[in-house]
Write an enzyme that holds these catalytic residues in place. Structure first.
Site, PDB file in Angstrom:
ATOM      1  N   SER A 145      -2.441  -5.258   5.185  1.00 55.99           N
ATOM      2  CA  SER A 145      -1.599  -6.321   4.640  1.00 55.99           C
ATOM      3  C   SER A 145      -1.041  -7.148   5.782  1.00 55.99           C
ATOM      4  O   SER A 145      -0.761  -6.628   6.864  1.00 55.99           O
ATOM      5  CB  SER A 145      -0.440  -5.745   3.826  1.00 55.99           C
ATOM      6  OG  SER A 145       0.469  -6.764   3.445  1.00 55.99           O
ATOM      7  N   TYR A 158       6.444  -0.211   2.366  1.00 53.80           N
ATOM      8  CA  TYR A 158       5.066  -0.618   2.095  1.00 53.80           C
ATOM      9  C   TYR A 158       4.352  -1.070   3.364  1.00 53.80           C
ATOM     10  O   TYR A 158       3.211  -0.670   3.632  1.00 53.80           O
ATOM     11  CB  TYR A 158       5.062  -1.736   1.068  1.00 53.80           C
ATOM     12  CG  TYR A 158       3.693  -2.318   0.786  1.00 53.80           C
ATOM     13  CD1 TYR A 158       2.824  -1.705  -0.100  1.00 53.80           C
ATOM     14  CD2 TYR A 158       3.271  -3.507   1.407  1.00 53.80           C
ATOM     15  CE1 TYR A 158       1.574  -2.241  -0.367  1.00 53.80           C
ATOM     16  CE2 TYR A 158       2.028  -4.045   1.149  1.00 53.80           C
ATOM     17  CZ  TYR A 158       1.176  -3.415   0.262  1.00 53.80           C
ATOM     18  OH  TYR A 158      -0.060  -3.944   0.016  1.00 53.80           O
TER      19      TYR A 158
END
Length: 256
Positions: A145, A158
């Protein structure tokens, strides 16, 4: 024109919607027999139906990757059975994103997010790599990400799991590459699901202001990158994280 993945098999975790769905459809469109996996039977069946309607090969295997080695091994076994006894391409896509800050994250949430985002793909890879090596090669694609390398105020838990997956990408490339298994990753930027209500602004859209793309991305862009990494076109690519983020991390963003 020959399909780039003709005769190959693929397992894509978390592929009943959004990015995972686009990856499954893209790989199947290039000739791969894909296993769509996830927790939602109805959505999984819909993806399989779409792929088959377009002339591709697909099956659904239900999986709840909770981070236990047993759950990952069960999926590996089921997918291998469906895919004629082998998995050539593994896409570790499944992940969860809790909307919590560091002070509001409890231990249960911490363990669950690391279980799904890191432990599950670790043990799934562990279960499938030996057969890839025995067959003479394979491909592993991890999903990172953009916020693993560009900090944002909400998302520390995350982003740390995605940082772990990008690190595992390099470590696995070193570990498995000499034995014929290529390992790379894709780092998506702000990607908006096609299911998002177009009449409502996506909360991530503002993060793309001032970027070269100037807008959020579509899941199909990630699918195209996955096809490249899964195909022989990337035969000399090992341990790389491909940014598919509209320039968000690689280019200075000018406030507009």
């Amino acid at each position: 024109m020959a399909q780039r993945l003709q005769g190959r098999t693929a397992l894509i975790t978390g592929s009943t919607s959004n990015i995972g769905r686009s990856i499954a459809i893209a790989l199947a469109g290039e000739g791969a027999h894909v296993v769509v996996s996830g927790r939602d039977d109805a959505r999984g069946a819909a993806v399989v139906e779409q792929i088959r309607a377009e002339g591709g090969q697909a099956d659904f295997v239900r999986a709840d990757l909770d981070g236990t080695a047993a759950a990952s091994r069960a999926l590996a076994s089921a997918a291998t059975d469906v895919l004629r006894g082998r998995v050539d391409i593994l896409v570790n896509n499944a992940g969860i994103y809790p909307a919590s800050t560091t002070p509001t994250t409890d231990e249960e949430t911490f363990d669950r997010v690391y279980g799904v985002n890191v432990k599950a793909p670790f043990f799934l890879t562990q279960a499938l790599v030996p057969a890839m090596i025995g067959a003479g090669g394979g491909v592993i694609i991890n999903l990172g990400s953009w916020i693993a390398r560009l900090g944002v105020p909400i998302g520390s838990l995350y982003s740390s799991t995605k940082g772990a997956m990008e690190t595992l990408t390099r470590a696995w490339a070193a570990e498995f590459g000499p034995r014929g298994v290529r390992v790379n990753a894709i780092s998506p930027g702000v990607v908006v699901s096609p299911d998002w209500d177009s009449a409502t602004d996506h909360p991530g859209e503002v993060m793309m202001h001032g970027t070269p793309a100037g807008r959020s991305g579509h899941p199909d862009a990630i699918g195209s990158a996955a096809v490249y990494l899964a195909s022989d076109e990337s035969a000399f690519v090992h341990g790389t994280v491909i940014d598919v983020d509209g320039g968000r991390t690689g280019v200075a963003v000018v406030a507009v």
